[in-house]
Design an enzyme around this catalytic site. Structure first.
Site, PDB file in Angstrom:
ATOM      1  N   PHE A 233     -64.064  -6.324  -6.351  1.00 13.56           N
ATOM      2  CA  PHE A 233     -64.692  -5.133  -6.897  1.00 13.56           C
ATOM      3  C   PHE A 233     -64.736  -4.023  -5.851  1.00 13.56           C
ATOM      4  O   PHE A 233     -64.319  -2.891  -6.078  1.00 13.56           O
ATOM      5  CB  PHE A 233     -66.104  -5.509  -7.361  1.00 13.56           C
ATOM      6  CG  PHE A 233     -66.798  -4.417  -8.100  1.00 13.56           C
ATOM      7  CD1 PHE A 233     -66.401  -4.093  -9.398  1.00 13.56           C
ATOM      8  CD2 PHE A 233     -67.830  -3.711  -7.511  1.00 13.56           C
ATOM      9  CE1 PHE A 233     -67.034  -3.086 -10.083  1.00 13.56           C
ATOM     10  CE2 PHE A 233     -68.466  -2.697  -8.204  1.00 13.56           C
ATOM     11  CZ  PHE A 233     -68.069  -2.384  -9.497  1.00 13.56           C
TER      12      PHE A 233
ATOM     13  N   GLN B   8     -59.688   3.351  -4.946  1.00 11.62           N
ATOM     14  CA  GLN B   8     -59.720   4.567  -5.748  1.00 11.62           C
ATOM     15  C   GLN B   8     -60.238   5.745  -4.943  1.00 11.62           C
ATOM     16  O   GLN B   8     -59.679   6.824  -4.969  1.00 11.62           O
ATOM     17  CB  GLN B   8     -60.633   4.347  -6.941  1.00 11.62           C
ATOM     18  CG  GLN B   8     -60.034   3.345  -7.904  1.00 11.62           C
ATOM     19  CD  GLN B   8     -60.158   3.810  -9.323  1.00 11.62           C
ATOM     20  OE1 GLN B   8     -61.204   4.311  -9.694  1.00 11.62           O
ATOM     21  NE2 GLN B   8     -59.110   3.669 -10.086  1.00 11.62           N
TER      22      GLN B   8
ATOM     23  N   HIS C 103     -28.642  40.063 -49.233  1.00  7.13           N
ATOM     24  CA  HIS C 103     -29.276  40.606 -48.029  1.00  7.13           C
ATOM     25  C   HIS C 103     -28.244  40.731 -46.896  1.00  7.13           C
ATOM     26  O   HIS C 103     -28.065  41.806 -46.323  1.00  7.13           O
ATOM     27  CB  HIS C 103     -30.428  39.680 -47.630  1.00  7.13           C
ATOM     28  CG  HIS C 103     -31.142  40.059 -46.365  1.00  7.13           C
ATOM     29  ND1 HIS C 103     -32.449  40.463 -46.340  1.00  7.13           N
ATOM     30  CD2 HIS C 103     -30.715  40.095 -45.079  1.00  7.13           C
ATOM     31  CE1 HIS C 103     -32.802  40.725 -45.090  1.00  7.13           C
ATOM     32  NE2 HIS C 103     -31.756  40.504 -44.296  1.00  7.13           N
ATOM     33  N   GLU C 104     -27.547  39.648 -46.643  1.00  4.18           N
ATOM     34  CA  GLU C 104     -26.568  39.678 -45.548  1.00  4.18           C
ATOM     35  C   GLU C 104     -25.410  40.608 -45.888  1.00  4.18           C
ATOM     36  O   GLU C 104     -24.881  41.305 -45.021  1.00  4.18           O
ATOM     37  CB  GLU C 104     -26.044  38.268 -45.242  1.00  4.18           C
ATOM     38  CG  GLU C 104     -27.107  37.247 -44.835  1.00  4.18           C
ATOM     39  CD  GLU C 104     -27.985  37.689 -43.672  1.00  4.18           C
ATOM     40  OE1 GLU C 104     -27.557  38.544 -42.873  1.00  4.18           O
ATOM     41  OE2 GLU C 104     -29.123  37.194 -43.583  1.00  4.18           O
TER      42      GLU C 104
ATOM     43  N   HIS D   5     -26.319  44.092 -44.903  1.00  2.58           N
ATOM     44  CA  HIS D   5     -26.090  44.357 -43.473  1.00  2.58           C
ATOM     45  C   HIS D   5     -24.609  44.598 -43.219  1.00  2.58           C
ATOM     46  O   HIS D   5     -24.229  45.530 -42.508  1.00  2.58           O
ATOM     47  CB  HIS D   5     -26.497  43.136 -42.633  1.00  2.58           C
ATOM     48  CG  HIS D   5     -27.981  42.934 -42.500  1.00  2.58           C
ATOM     49  ND1 HIS D   5     -28.839  43.916 -42.089  1.00  2.58           N
ATOM     50  CD2 HIS D   5     -28.744  41.823 -42.699  1.00  2.58           C
ATOM     51  CE1 HIS D   5     -30.073  43.431 -42.047  1.00  2.58           C
ATOM     52  NE2 HIS D   5     -30.047  42.156 -42.419  1.00  2.58           N
TER      53      HIS D   5
ATOM     54  N   ASP E 203     -36.035  41.891 -39.370  1.00  2.36           N
ATOM     55  CA  ASP E 203     -35.206  43.100 -39.300  1.00  2.36           C
ATOM     56  C   ASP E 203     -36.077  44.318 -39.033  1.00  2.36           C
ATOM     57  O   ASP E 203     -35.752  45.167 -38.215  1.00  2.36           O
ATOM     58  CB  ASP E 203     -34.479  43.321 -40.632  1.00  2.36           C
ATOM     59  CG  ASP E 203     -33.422  42.257 -40.875  1.00  2.36           C
ATOM     60  OD1 ASP E 203     -33.011  41.598 -39.907  1.00  2.36           O
ATOM     61  OD2 ASP E 203     -33.017  42.091 -42.050  1.00  2.36           O
TER      62      ASP E 203
HETATM   63 ZN    ZN Z   1     -31.560  40.740 -42.284  1.00  2.00          ZN
END
Ligand code: ZN
Ligand code: ADP
Ligand code: MG
Length: 646
Positions: A153, A160, A453-454, A457, A529
């Site tokens: 012990f 420790q 959407h694309e 662009h 965007d």
């Molecule tokens: Zn876009």
């Protein structure tokens, strides 16, 4: 420099390579290891003998008087004497045990019980040594057990406590890693760094000094103590610093800015002291502080205790740099990608007064970097690194490295032994946008919206004169995006014009406009965007002086907002100017929106054609896209056109 020269107790981690290790002496740990093994051994053997003895004791125990009676009746064959224990074997094969009085001899005792001598003579009496380990342990175990228990012990507890104490002691020691100049595996030279020509030239001087300091010192030249490498992440700052050490064959101590700062106040400063001490002992040498902005931020304004620690560390760096003389042959290199937040005191003459900027590589440099990273990679015949370099504007050295790596991984995964051009092309997109998420299934409606959407662009990118032409369109989800239009500039240009910015903003709004016009509704799709384009519009007004209303003033630094540093006083303009900026930003966005709307309306057939094709095939490559353009009576952009226009 031999490793043996290093100061003894320092915690230097030497990367790879041979040579005596400089770890703290192992003696202590070996002793405690032996002790613990012994203890465990003793415990086990005690337990064992205890258990086995108690098993053996299942024999019936009889009083000595009964033994005497049995002897008199001639029943007993053998008596084994172990101390005062008697193991009795009867002629019938039975076994019993008995006890005699400690001091007295067995024969005497039996005679006292009036056993006749001639009967005694017939019995075989064996006297056994009573000092066996088991015997002693058995007898001592009631004492030994508690003692052992307490000992273990205590030992455990002290271990420790000692560990914690050791930690506290080694705490301040620098955590620097050292790269030994003689370690061929670790050695990096200028050959490994492609491009960065100006930076290399600048640093060659330092290499020269480290190789031959006398030449410089004799003539009274003052060599810079500190060199600051600045550049975007992945441009090769760390690599270049190591290359300087490699070229000069000197010891290289590297530590990262964040490693200086730890939980306890004062540690950073003592680490700095340790590091400089170590470097001086090993001079000529290079100290490399990576990510110095972690400690070197502007001092003074601060919130929280962490700032105190940083300030002390920074102060210590300054003190050390002032403290050493040029003849100490130690050069401090530091790297940062945020030179704007550094404390001006760091940049003063005599400290980091030499600054080397690493730019993102241009086309030629990209080709060279690809070349550097293609050694040891078997290529198929069709590989053309020039094309790859052309298609990777904005890639850093680190990006190119990972591109080559991804290419090799792709080839290996498909069980090919050579990397082909197609692997590399696919890797470009992977590095740029993250891996394809083919498993991400869009519903029919989502797919339609994404395709339009694309396509929006793409139409704008093709129709607006200053926008970069389309290289590829896809509605296969990648990273966080559902779809993307991959645009590439025709040329690698360092300067961007107002017209280009305006067209870029309009292209960014293409998706938004198309969704609104065709579906009469908006999704969350265009939110990114909008963010990107609004930020660009704001930069145009506040950074680049591209607004007639606000005029030619830079209202915000390159760094943008800084929380801890000077950033607190970030807003350097009046409320009125602030309102003007907002008005200008929204005007730019509105105009871009109108422009986008007009072009989409005028090119409905093209939009439809692109979207339909996208829904069908999900991806359109450049050649096919140009064919669609031509089919709709539009001439694709060529290099010449741009040159003509600008
Ligand atoms: Zn876009
Ligand atoms: P930084 O410290 O500027 O963030 P690094 O020096 O850590 O970047 O670069 C990361 C990796 O990218 C390097 O290990 C190297 O493989 C590659 N790399 C970056 N720039 C170059 C270059 N100019 N030549 C060759 N490789 C490079
Ligand atoms: Mg780095």
């Amino acid at each position: 420099m031999a490793l043996g020269d290093l100061p003894g107790k320092k915690k230097i981690i030497i990367r790879k390579g041979g040579g005596p290790s400089n770890k703290p002496s192992k003696n202590g740990s070996i002793v405690s290891y032996i002790i613990s093994t012994l203890l465990i051994f003793i415990i086990i053997s005690t337990l064992y003998s205890f258990i086995s003895d108690s098993f053996g004791k299942k024999l019936e125990q009889i009083p000595i008087s009964e033994l005497a009676t049995d002897i008199k009746s001639g029943l007993v064959k053998v008596i084994v004497v172990k101390g005062d224990t008697l193991d009795i074997e009867y002629k019938a094969g039975e076994k019993k045990t008995s006890k005699k009085e400690g001091e007295e001899a067995l024969i005497q005792t039996l005679v006292n019980y009036s056993v006749p001598k001639d009967q005694l003579a017939q019995i075989k009496i064996e006297i056994k040594n009573e000092s066996g380990l088991g015997y002693w342990l058995l007898n001592l175990s009631p004492i030994i057990f508690p003692i052992l228990f307490i000992a273990v012990f205590i030992w455990f507890i002290t271990r420790q406590v000692k560990g914690a104490g050791m930690q506290a002691l080694t705490f301040g020691q620098s955590k620097a890693r050292m790269i030994d100049p003689n370690d061929k595996n670790q050695r990096v030279t200028f050959k490994d760094v492609a491009g960065c020509k100006e930076a290399k030239e600048e640093l060659l001087e330092i290499v020269d000094f480290l190789r031959n300091p006398k030449k410089f010192l004799d003539i009274g030249a003052r060599i810079p103590k500190g060199i600051l490498l600045m550049g975007a992440p992945g441009t090769g700052k760390t690599l270049l610093a190591r290359a300087v050490a490699g070229e000069a064959s000197v010891a290289f101590f590297s530590i990262s800015g964040s490693e200086f700062v730890e939980m306890f106040v004062g540690v950073g400063a003592s680490r700095v002291r340790d590091l400089f001490l170590m470097a001086k002992k090993n001079s000529p040498s290079i100290i490399f502080v990576d990510e110095i902005d972690a400690v070197g931020r502007v001092r003074g304004i601060g919130a929280g205790g962490g700032n105190d620690e940083r300030e002390q560390t920074l102060n210590q760096i300054l003190v050390e740099m002032d403290g050493f003389e040029p003849n100490e042959k130690v050069i401090v290199m530091a790297a940062t990608n945020r030179p704007d937040v550094l404390d001006p005191a760091l940049l003063r003459p005599g400290r980091f007064d030499r600054r080397v900027t690493l730019d993102l590589p241009d086309r030629k440099d990209r080709e060279e970097i690809l070349q550097v990273h293609s050694t040891k990679k078997p290529f198929a015949e069709d590989v053309n690194l020039v094309v790859i370099a052309e298609r990777t504007p904005g890639f850093s050295g680190a990006d190119l490295y990972s591109l080559m790596n991804e290419g090799a991984i792709l080839a290996a995964r498909e069980d090919r032994t050579k990397v082909s051009q197609f692997d590399l092309i696919r890797s470009i997109e992977k590095v740029m946008l993250g891996p394809e998420r083919k498993s991400h299934i869009l519903s029919k409606k989502e797919k339609e919206i994404t395709a339009y959407h694309e396509a929006g662009h793409a139409v704008l990118a093709s129709m607006l004169p200053y926008a970069d032409p389309v290289h590829k369109i896809s509605i296969i989800a990648r990273g966080r995006a559902l779809g993307y239009v991959f645009k590439l500039p025709l040329e690698d240009n360092k300067l961007q014009s107002k017209k280009e910015f305006l067209d870029d903003i309009a292209v960014s709004l293409g998706g938004y406009v198309t969704e609104k016009m065709l579906f009469g509704d908006l999704t969350t799709g265009p939110s990114n965007d909008l963010q990107v384009s609004t930020a660009l519009a704001r930069d145009m007004v506040t950074k680049y002086g591209m607004s007639d209303m606000v005029g030619p003033v830079a209202l915000e630094g390159q760094g943008g907002k800084i929380l801890y540093g000077r950033g607190v006083e970030e807003k350097e303009y009046s409320e009125k100017v602030g309102a003007d900026i907002d008005a200008e930003v929204s005007r730019i966005m509105k105009e871009a929106h109108e422009k986008a709307e007009k072009i989409i309306t005028e090119n409905k057939p093209l939009l439809e054609a692109i979207a339909k094709r996208l829904i069908e095939t999900e991806t359109i490559e450049r050649v096919e896209f140009e064919n669609i353009l031509i089919a709709n009576g539009i001439t694709p952009k060529k290099k010449l056109d741009i040159e003509h226009q600008t």
